[in-house]
Scaffold this motif. Structure first.
Motif, PDB file in Angstrom:
ATOM      1  N   GLN A   1      12.202  -3.178  -8.347  1.00  0.00           N
ATOM      2  CA  GLN A   1      12.339  -3.043  -9.788  1.00  0.00           C
ATOM      3  C   GLN A   1      11.058  -3.409 -10.527  1.00  0.00           C
ATOM      4  O   GLN A   1      10.972  -3.276 -11.743  1.00  0.00           O
ATOM      5  N   ASN A   2      10.094  -3.930  -9.771  1.00  0.00           N
ATOM      6  CA  ASN A   2       8.803  -4.327 -10.334  1.00  0.00           C
ATOM      7  C   ASN A   2       8.970  -5.332 -11.465  1.00  0.00           C
ATOM      8  O   ASN A   2       8.315  -5.268 -12.506  1.00  0.00           O
ATOM      9  N   THR A   3       9.866  -6.318 -11.232  1.00  0.00           N
ATOM     10  CA  THR A   3      10.109  -7.321 -12.256  1.00  0.00           C
ATOM     11  C   THR A   3      10.760  -8.549 -11.627  1.00  0.00           C
ATOM     12  O   THR A   3      11.174  -8.527 -10.460  1.00  0.00           O
ATOM     13  N   TYR A   4      10.845  -9.611 -12.420  1.00  0.00           N
ATOM     14  CA  TYR A   4      11.561 -10.811 -12.003  1.00  0.00           C
ATOM     15  C   TYR A   4      13.022 -10.696 -12.447  1.00  0.00           C
ATOM     16  O   TYR A   4      13.299 -10.290 -13.573  1.00  0.00           O
ATOM     17  N   ARG A   5      13.946 -11.082 -11.560  1.00  0.00           N
ATOM     18  CA  ARG A   5      15.375 -11.075 -11.898  1.00  0.00           C
ATOM     19  C   ARG A   5      15.994 -12.428 -11.563  1.00  0.00           C
ATOM     20  O   ARG A   5      15.630 -13.066 -10.572  1.00  0.00           O
ATOM     21  N   GLU A   6      16.965 -12.829 -12.372  1.00  0.00           N
ATOM     22  CA  GLU A   6      17.599 -14.127 -12.201  1.00  0.00           C
ATOM     23  C   GLU A   6      18.246 -14.266 -10.821  1.00  0.00           C
ATOM     24  O   GLU A   6      18.951 -13.379 -10.353  1.00  0.00           O
ATOM     25  N   ILE A   7      17.992 -15.405 -10.187  1.00  0.00           N
ATOM     26  CA  ILE A   7      18.616 -15.714  -8.905  1.00  0.00           C
ATOM     27  C   ILE A   7      19.286 -17.084  -8.924  1.00  0.00           C
ATOM     28  O   ILE A   7      20.080 -17.424  -8.060  1.00  0.00           O
ATOM     29  N   SER A   8      18.974 -17.869  -9.947  1.00  0.00           N
ATOM     30  CA  SER A   8      19.597 -19.186 -10.108  1.00  0.00           C
ATOM     31  C   SER A   8      19.569 -19.573 -11.573  1.00  0.00           C
ATOM     32  O   SER A   8      18.619 -19.254 -12.293  1.00  0.00           O
ATOM     33  N   SER A   9      20.639 -20.245 -11.985  1.00  0.00           N
ATOM     34  CA  SER A   9      20.713 -20.783 -13.335  1.00  0.00           C
ATOM     35  C   SER A   9      21.195 -22.221 -13.220  1.00  0.00           C
ATOM     36  O   SER A   9      22.300 -22.477 -12.741  1.00  0.00           O
ATOM     37  N   CYS A  10      20.353 -23.168 -13.639  1.00  0.00           N
ATOM     38  CA  CYS A  10      20.674 -24.594 -13.533  1.00  0.00           C
ATOM     39  C   CYS A  10      20.853 -25.165 -14.940  1.00  0.00           C
ATOM     40  O   CYS A  10      19.957 -25.031 -15.779  1.00  0.00           O
ATOM     41  N   SER A  11      22.005 -25.789 -15.184  1.00  0.00           N
ATOM     42  CA  SER A  11      22.322 -26.243 -16.537  1.00  0.00           C
ATOM     43  C   SER A  11      22.867 -27.656 -16.543  1.00  0.00           C
ATOM     44  O   SER A  11      23.570 -28.071 -15.618  1.00  0.00           O
TER      45      SER A  11
ATOM     46  N   ASP B   1       0.839  -1.205   0.000  1.00  0.00           N
ATOM     47  CA  ASP B   1       0.000   0.000   0.000  1.00  0.00           C
ATOM     48  C   ASP B   1       0.871   1.251   0.000  1.00  0.00           C
ATOM     49  O   ASP B   1       0.441   2.338   0.389  1.00  0.00           O
ATOM     50  N   PHE B   2       2.128   1.081  -0.434  1.00  0.00           N
ATOM     51  CA  PHE B   2       3.064   2.197  -0.605  1.00  0.00           C
ATOM     52  C   PHE B   2       3.972   1.833  -1.768  1.00  0.00           C
ATOM     53  O   PHE B   2       3.964   0.684  -2.235  1.00  0.00           O
ATOM     54  N   ALA B   3       4.741   2.782  -2.256  1.00  0.00           N
ATOM     55  CA  ALA B   3       5.642   2.509  -3.367  1.00  0.00           C
ATOM     56  C   ALA B   3       6.880   1.770  -2.844  1.00  0.00           C
ATOM     57  O   ALA B   3       7.679   2.352  -2.104  1.00  0.00           O
ATOM     58  N   PRO B   4       7.050   0.507  -3.192  1.00  0.00           N
ATOM     59  CA  PRO B   4       8.205  -0.246  -2.680  1.00  0.00           C
ATOM     60  C   PRO B   4       9.527   0.312  -3.213  1.00  0.00           C
ATOM     61  O   PRO B   4       9.595   0.794  -4.343  1.00  0.00           O
ATOM     62  N   LYS B   5      10.534   0.220  -2.378  1.00  0.00           N
ATOM     63  CA  LYS B   5      11.846   0.748  -2.730  1.00  0.00           C
ATOM     64  C   LYS B   5      12.795  -0.389  -3.114  1.00  0.00           C
ATOM     65  O   LYS B   5      12.576  -1.548  -2.779  1.00  0.00           O
ATOM     66  N   GLU B   6      13.875  -0.017  -3.807  1.00  0.00           N
ATOM     67  CA  GLU B   6      14.929  -0.986  -4.051  1.00  0.00           C
ATOM     68  C   GLU B   6      15.694  -1.213  -2.753  1.00  0.00           C
ATOM     69  O   GLU B   6      15.684  -0.380  -1.841  1.00  0.00           O
ATOM     70  N   HIS B   7      16.390  -2.333  -2.669  1.00  0.00           N
ATOM     71  CA  HIS B   7      16.979  -2.785  -1.414  1.00  0.00           C
ATOM     72  C   HIS B   7      17.858  -1.745  -0.736  1.00  0.00           C
ATOM     73  O   HIS B   7      17.802  -1.556   0.480  1.00  0.00           O
TER      74      HIS B   7
END
Length: 430
Positions: free
Chosen positions: A344-354, A135-141
């Protein structure tokens, strides 16, 4: 690294797979080097046989008193010796050129990897959780009031320059707790064996895990010739270099928490604010050494291990299959897990499995003995973040931020934080 015999048997298929990565045909150049190498090897073997035959006849000619034949044979032996040396050098040069060329070519994508040019063509295969509704504008970390006292970029810059951070107080403890929580979960629940590995390695370890020569500029090299690892994928995977494992010992599942170092040479100007992209960071890395028949199932298992960490922390995420144009150099198939970052109002990579298939195993000669006997075969290797600790810290802080600037932490971290689940405005835990 690729098997030249496979390229020799089906060059069209090799070039078609490279085309899916947006690369030009390469088989004919490789096969030309291979032909030169094989011709030199064959010529040297023939010359050696001729020299050996002549050497045996020299004594007989001498004994019979045929001086002319003796001199002819002795001259032939000397000439063949020079010819062998020349052909062996040609073979060595051609072999080195072929190996160098093969080391620069990326892995071939699995047939079910989606075609595409970049991240826009990645395909989502899983989505979990709902991003929090503030209910407020979220901030970056780095802007959250309770985080500011414990995330010091100015002092880190005084010490080391840009893209470093000094953590203190409650933020530092949360960061440590996340790593311990991940390790304990992977060991106790996911059946991985914990390791503590060096962070300095030799050229062979970087080469064997496909970090050299392709990514030399993205890594740090000491004056003594050691590389600072970009991830413990290097140390965990290379731990089986040169080994012939028993099939019964597969899969070998490992996990390690280490410092990681990347120069980020190719990312100038990207994510320079905060601690999303740093030169030094910590990661809990998973590595599996497995039978070729089981590598795809192992990739799915590894992906679930990483996803489970986020689910336990209550973080929303999505998982995507990388398309051919977005895959890493050594990967056959990659699952990226992207966590929701409200700031950032988005999804960001936190893991890459290969899964790399046998691409790394060929480079470092890691094999296994089939259960039914027979010639040793190359293992398959897999790697995945379980998770990137700093990015997980970012996600926990941003998703748990409160209107007053404090942060509510996931209950799952309670045992590692002494039950204190609030980061207060002064940067302490309560």
């Amino acid at each position: 690294m690729h098997d030249i015999r496979t390229i020799r048997d089906n060059p069209a298929a090799f070039d078609a797979a490279l085309a899916r990565r947006g690369l030009p045909p390469m088989s004919q150049d490789l096969l030309s080097l291979d032909t030169k190498r094989r011709a030199a090897i064959g010529g040297a073997e023939t010359a050696l046989a001729e020299r050996n035959a002549a050497s045996k006849q020299v004594g007989a000619a001498k004994a019979s008193g045929d001086e002319a034949e003796f001199e002819r044979l002795r001259a032939l032996v000397a000439a063949k010796k020079e010819e062998i040396a020349r052909l062996e050098e040609e073979s060595r040069v051609a072999d080195a050129a072929l190996r160098d060329a093969l080391l620069e070519i990326p892995n071939l994508p699995d047939t079910d990897v989606p075609d595409g040019a970049d991240e826009a063509d990645n395909v989502e295969i899983n989505r979990h959780g709902t991003p929090p509704d503030f209910d407020f504008a979220p901030k970056e970390h780095y802007e959250i009031a309770g985080v500011v006292p414990g995330m010091d970029f100015e002092t880190a810059a005084k010490l080391s320059g840009s893209r470093f951070v000094l953590l203190r107080g409650g933020v530092a403890r949360i960061h440590r707790a996340l790593a311990q929580f991940m390790l304990d979960t992977h060991v106790a629940e996911n059946g991985l064996m914990e390791h503590t590995t060096p962070v300095l390695v030799r050229d062979d370890a970087m080469l064997g895990t496909d970090k050299l020569p392709k990514f030399g500029d993205d890594s740090f090299l000491t004056r003594e010739g050691y590389w600072l690892i970009p991830t413990s994928e290097v140390t965990l995977t290379y731990s089986v270099a040169g080994d012939v494992l028993d099939a019964a010992d597969l899969p070998r599942r490992m996990v390690a928490h280490t410092l990681c170092f990347r120069s980020e040479a190719g990312s100038a100007g990207r994510d320079t604010s905060g601690m999303l992209r740093q030169h030094q960071f910590e990661k809990v890395e998973m590595v599996s050494i497995t039978h070729p028949d089981h590598s795809r199932a192992e990739l799915d298992r590894m992906t679930r291990c990483a996803e489970g960490i986020l689910e336990t922390l209550g973080l929303a995420y999505r998982t995507v299959v990388l398309c051919t144009g977005d895959m890493g150099f050594g990967a056959r198939r990659t699952h990226d897990i992207e966590v929701w970052l409200p700031g950032q109002n988005t999804y960001r990579e936190i893991s890459s499995c290969s899964t790399t298939g046998d691409f790394q195993a060929r480079r470092m000669n890691a094999r296994f003995k089939p259960a039914g006997g027979g010639k040793p075969e190359f293992v398959h290797t897999l790697n995945g973040s379980g998770l990137a600790v700093g990015r997980c810290l970012i996600a926990v802080l941003e998703n748990g931020q409160q209107a007053d600037g404090s942060v509510r932490l996931p209950e799952a971290l309670g045992p590692w934080l002494g039950g204190k689940l609030t980061l207060t405005l002064d940067g302490t835990l309560a």
